[in-house]
Design a protein around this motif. Structure first.
Motif, mmCIF file in Angstrom:
data_model
loop_
_atom_site.group_PDB
_atom_site.id
_atom_site.type_symbol
_atom_site.label_atom_id
_atom_site.label_comp_id
_atom_site.label_asym_id
_atom_site.label_seq_id
_atom_site.Cartn_x
_atom_site.Cartn_y
_atom_site.Cartn_z
ATOM 1 N N PHE A 253 -0.760 3.673 3.404
ATOM 2 C CA PHE A 253 -1.058 4.856 2.600
ATOM 3 C C PHE A 253 -0.445 6.112 3.204
ATOM 4 N N GLY A 254 -0.652 6.306 4.511
ATOM 5 C CA GLY A 254 -0.117 7.495 5.180
ATOM 6 C C GLY A 254 1.385 7.585 5.062
ATOM 7 N N ALA A 255 2.066 6.439 5.164
ATOM 8 C CA ALA A 255 3.520 6.430 5.040
ATOM 9 C C ALA A 255 3.953 6.753 3.613
ATOM 10 N N GLY A 256 3.255 6.181 2.627
ATOM 11 C CA GLY A 256 3.589 6.461 1.231
ATOM 12 C C GLY A 256 3.390 7.921 0.877
ATOM 13 N N TYR A 257 2.306 8.499 1.372
ATOM 14 C CA TYR A 257 1.990 9.908 1.106
ATOM 15 C C TYR A 257 3.036 10.818 1.757
ATOM 16 N N LEU A 258 3.340 10.549 3.030
ATOM 17 C CA LEU A 258 4.318 11.364 3.736
ATOM 18 C C LEU A 258 5.710 11.255 3.095
ATOM 19 N N SER A 259 6.080 10.063 2.685
ATOM 20 C CA SER A 259 7.403 9.883 2.053
ATOM 21 C C SER A 259 7.490 10.681 0.758
ATOM 22 N N SER A 260 6.383 10.763 0.033
ATOM 23 C CA SER A 260 6.365 11.539 -1.209
ATOM 24 C C SER A 260 6.527 13.020 -0.933
ATOM 25 N N SER B 111 9.760 8.948 12.319
ATOM 26 C CA SER B 111 8.371 9.354 12.540
ATOM 27 C C SER B 111 7.507 8.101 12.441
ATOM 28 N N VAL B 112 6.334 8.128 13.068
ATOM 29 C CA VAL B 112 5.499 6.936 13.146
ATOM 30 C C VAL B 112 4.088 7.271 12.666
ATOM 31 N N VAL B 113 3.549 6.421 11.797
ATOM 32 C CA VAL B 113 2.156 6.564 11.374
ATOM 33 C C VAL B 113 1.315 5.509 12.090
ATOM 34 N N ASN B 114 0.039 5.518 11.838
ATOM 35 C CA ASN B 114 -0.886 4.638 12.551
ATOM 36 C C ASN B 114 -0.718 3.172 12.136
ATOM 37 N N ILE B 115 -1.299 2.290 12.915
ATOM 38 C CA ILE B 115 -1.197 0.852 12.655
ATOM 39 C C ILE B 115 -1.793 0.524 11.281
ATOM 40 N N ASP B 116 -1.005 -0.209 10.473
ATOM 41 C CA ASP B 116 -1.403 -0.667 9.126
ATOM 42 C C ASP B 116 -1.605 0.485 8.137
ATOM 43 N N ASN B 117 -1.133 1.685 8.453
ATOM 44 C CA ASN B 117 -1.373 2.844 7.583
ATOM 45 C C ASN B 117 -0.277 2.982 6.526
ATOM 46 N N VAL C 163 8.365 -1.139 7.674
ATOM 47 C CA VAL C 163 7.068 -1.731 8.003
ATOM 48 C C VAL C 163 7.299 -3.011 8.791
ATOM 49 N N ALA C 164 6.722 -3.098 9.996
ATOM 50 C CA ALA C 164 6.961 -4.286 10.823
ATOM 51 C C ALA C 164 5.847 -4.487 11.833
ATOM 52 N N GLY C 165 5.593 -5.759 12.140
ATOM 53 C CA GLY C 165 4.659 -6.122 13.193
ATOM 54 C C GLY C 165 5.420 -6.708 14.370
ATOM 55 N N MET C 166 4.835 -7.723 15.009
ATOM 56 C CA MET C 166 5.456 -8.351 16.182
ATOM 57 C C MET C 166 5.860 -7.272 17.203
ATOM 58 N N GLU C 167 7.167 -7.211 17.546
ATOM 59 C CA GLU C 167 7.624 -6.211 18.517
ATOM 60 C C GLU C 167 8.010 -4.892 17.853
ATOM 61 N N GLU D 299 0.839 -1.198 0.000
ATOM 62 C CA GLU D 299 0.000 0.000 0.000
ATOM 63 C C GLU D 299 0.875 1.250 0.000
ATOM 64 N N ALA D 300 1.929 1.234 0.792
ATOM 65 C CA ALA D 300 2.865 2.361 0.827
ATOM 66 C C ALA D 300 3.609 2.495 -0.493
ATOM 67 N N TYR D 301 4.081 1.369 -1.006
ATOM 68 C CA TYR D 301 4.864 1.363 -2.254
ATOM 69 C C TYR D 301 4.058 1.954 -3.417
#
Length: 249
Positions: free
Chosen positions: A237-244, A229-235, A179-183, A137-139
């Protein structure tokens, strides 16, 4: 209507190619068009640099198609996130240039060339294969907004040699999305290796005590590595937009 279309319209009026009444018809739906169930923000690309993005989850197919129709009339490039394949199949029958990225659940309709506005490369990194849907989604978001984007998947801290063996990819990035889950330790490790902004994306991947991504979110918010910086869980889109936005500065 984006800033280039608006400039073109004004020049056409100045040169007498378009009369005032025709121009008013084009402009009357700015800054937004009220469909009753949605107010389509045609003005957003002029204000923010990018057209409105359709968040499809929770919307009916009829509402999504109605919004797409109005954006299509303005010749906007259209991006829809969290879209079902069934929605895409309905849109494809109406708009043959509609494309679907199944893992990232992204709908794309390109009505004009995408200008590469990025100053460098955005690299999307995942801890594991299970994080790929959010990463994709970010890509695809960053790619659709006009950036060179690379993917580096399944290089989490459980096998940290995989990440270190790809340091050359990290070092050439202008922005990194981790992008990571778990810990959720991956962004801290990446942040300790590079001198560029790192956007951390916690995912809901993990066993019971990860609390659907909350453990990863808290780890990322409490990272001791600078420049994260940190975006919301599973977001994704938000990361892709901010990176752009960062990459075009």
């Amino acid at each position: 209507m984006d800033i280039n279309n608006l400039k073109s319209l004004l020049l056409d009026i100045k040169e007498g190619k378009v009369d005032v009444d025709t121009a008013l018809e084009d402009l009357k739906t700015l800054p937004f068009e009220d469909l009753g169930y949605a107010k389509v923000d045609h003005h957003r690309s002029i204000r923010n640099g990018y057209p409105e993005v359709i968040y499809c989850e929770g919307k009916t197919d009829e509402h999504i198609i109605g919004i797409v129709e109005k954006m299509y009339e303005k010749k906007s490039n259209i991006l829809g996130t969290r879209a079902k394949k069934e929605t895409y199949e309905k849109l494809k029958k109406i708009y043959p240039n509609c494309e679907y990225e199944e893992l990232g659940r992204i709908i794309k309709i390109q009505n004009k060339p995408i200008e590469n506005i990025g100053k460098g490369t955005i690299v999307v990194v995942t801890g594991g294969t299970s994080d790929i849907p959010v990463a994709d989604e970010a890509y695809h978001t960053a790619k659709f907004l006009g950036n060179d984007v690379e993917r580096l998947y399944d290089v989490g801290v459980a096998g940290i040699h995989r990440l270190l063996n790809n340091r050359d990819i990290l070092m050439k990035a202008r922005v990194i999305i981790a992008v990571a889950g778990m810990e959720g330790a991956l962004p801290s490790v990446v942040g300790g290796l590079v001198d560029v902004p790192v956007i951390a994306v916690p995912t809901s991947v993990g066993y019971g005590a990860n609390f659907n991504g909350l453990s990863a979110l808290l780890t990322m918010l409490n990272s001791c590595a600078s420049g994260i910086s940190v975006v919301n869980i599973d977001n994704g889109f938000g990361a892709g937009y901010l990176s752009s936005m960062i990459n075009k500065l």
